[in-house]
Design a protein around this motif. Structure first.
Motif, PDB file in Angstrom:
ATOM      1  N   THR A   6      40.532 -26.009  97.196  1.00  0.00           N
ATOM      2  CA  THR A   6      40.770 -27.113  96.271  1.00  0.00           C
ATOM      3  C   THR A   6      39.898 -28.289  96.703  1.00  0.00           C
ATOM      4  N   ALA A   7      39.754 -29.255  95.828  1.00  0.00           N
ATOM      5  CA  ALA A   7      38.985 -30.456  96.164  1.00  0.00           C
ATOM      6  C   ALA A   7      39.593 -31.146  97.380  1.00  0.00           C
ATOM      7  N   THR A  10      38.755 -29.219 100.472  1.00  0.00           N
ATOM      8  CA  THR A  10      37.338 -29.428 100.787  1.00  0.00           C
ATOM      9  C   THR A  10      37.144 -30.765 101.485  1.00  0.00           C
ATOM     10  N   GLY A  72      42.509 -33.266  90.349  1.00  0.00           N
ATOM     11  CA  GLY A  72      41.509 -32.314  89.864  1.00  0.00           C
ATOM     12  C   GLY A  72      40.387 -32.162  90.859  1.00  0.00           C
ATOM     13  N   ASP A  73      39.166 -32.406  90.405  1.00  0.00           N
ATOM     14  CA  ASP A  73      37.971 -32.256  91.244  1.00  0.00           C
ATOM     15  C   ASP A  73      37.565 -33.529  91.959  1.00  0.00           C
ATOM     16  N   GLU A  74      38.379 -34.566  91.863  1.00  0.00           N
ATOM     17  CA  GLU A  74      38.067 -35.869  92.457  1.00  0.00           C
ATOM     18  C   GLU A  74      38.976 -36.134  93.655  1.00  0.00           C
ATOM     19  N   HIS A  96      33.278 -35.802  94.488  1.00  0.00           N
ATOM     20  CA  HIS A  96      33.524 -34.861  93.398  1.00  0.00           C
ATOM     21  C   HIS A  96      33.197 -33.479  93.934  1.00  0.00           C
ATOM     22  N   VAL A  97      34.074 -32.517  93.647  1.00  0.00           N
ATOM     23  CA  VAL A  97      33.931 -31.159  94.161  1.00  0.00           C
ATOM     24  C   VAL A  97      33.902 -30.179  92.993  1.00  0.00           C
ATOM     25  N   ASP A  98      32.903 -29.296  92.981  1.00  0.00           N
ATOM     26  CA  ASP A  98      32.814 -28.209  92.002  1.00  0.00           C
ATOM     27  C   ASP A  98      32.810 -26.888  92.747  1.00  0.00           C
ATOM     28  N   ASP A  99      33.745 -26.012  92.427  1.00  0.00           N
ATOM     29  CA  ASP A  99      33.814 -24.678  93.032  1.00  0.00           C
ATOM     30  C   ASP A  99      33.757 -24.719  94.556  1.00  0.00           C
TER      31      ASP A  99
END
Length: 122
Positions: A6-7, A10, A72-74, A96-99
């Motif tokens: 998850t973000a 990470t 979410g991704d933030e 910000h995290v993607d995948d």
């Protein structure tokens, strides 16, 4: 089976690795096209961002996380940046995290004491 972090996970791993000087793990978290903007400079791409983290890592003693908020991704992490050249510096880091990869980082803090400490060190 591969599980994407998850973000929040990470971000936690990013700060733990940076504090430990584990730059292999840290590099693995950065997207190739990561974009970094902070109080001490900017970096485009994973190698440039990692070089900046390594540079500050030379004086880093501790990252004292006060709060981390993820949606979410933030992820926003509020922490005291503790170095051997300046008093603890309150710092906000948004990523910000993607995948499972960090694609964007924005950092803000008052750099005056850190810059003075770095100057005095040289």
């Amino acid at each position: 089976m591969t599980t994407t972090r998850t973000a929040r996970e990470t971000a936690e791993t990013y700060f733990t690795a940076w504090e430990a000087g584990d730059f292999d793990t840290l590099r693995g978290l950065l997207a190739e096209n990561v974009d970094f903007v902070g109080a001490l400079g900017t970096a485009s791409g994973a190698e440039a961002a990692l070089a900046g983290l390594k540079g500050l890592g030379q004086v880093l003693k501790k990252i004292d996380v006060k709060a981390r908020v993820a949606e979410g991704d933030e992820v926003i992490t509020w922490f005291d940046l503790c170095t051997n050249v300046a008093p603890p510096t309150p710092t906000a880091n948004w990523m910000h995290v993607d995948d499972g990869k960090v694609t964007r980082i924005r950092v803000t803090f008052d750099p005056r004491a850190l810059l003075a400490g770095l100057e005095a060190q040289n």
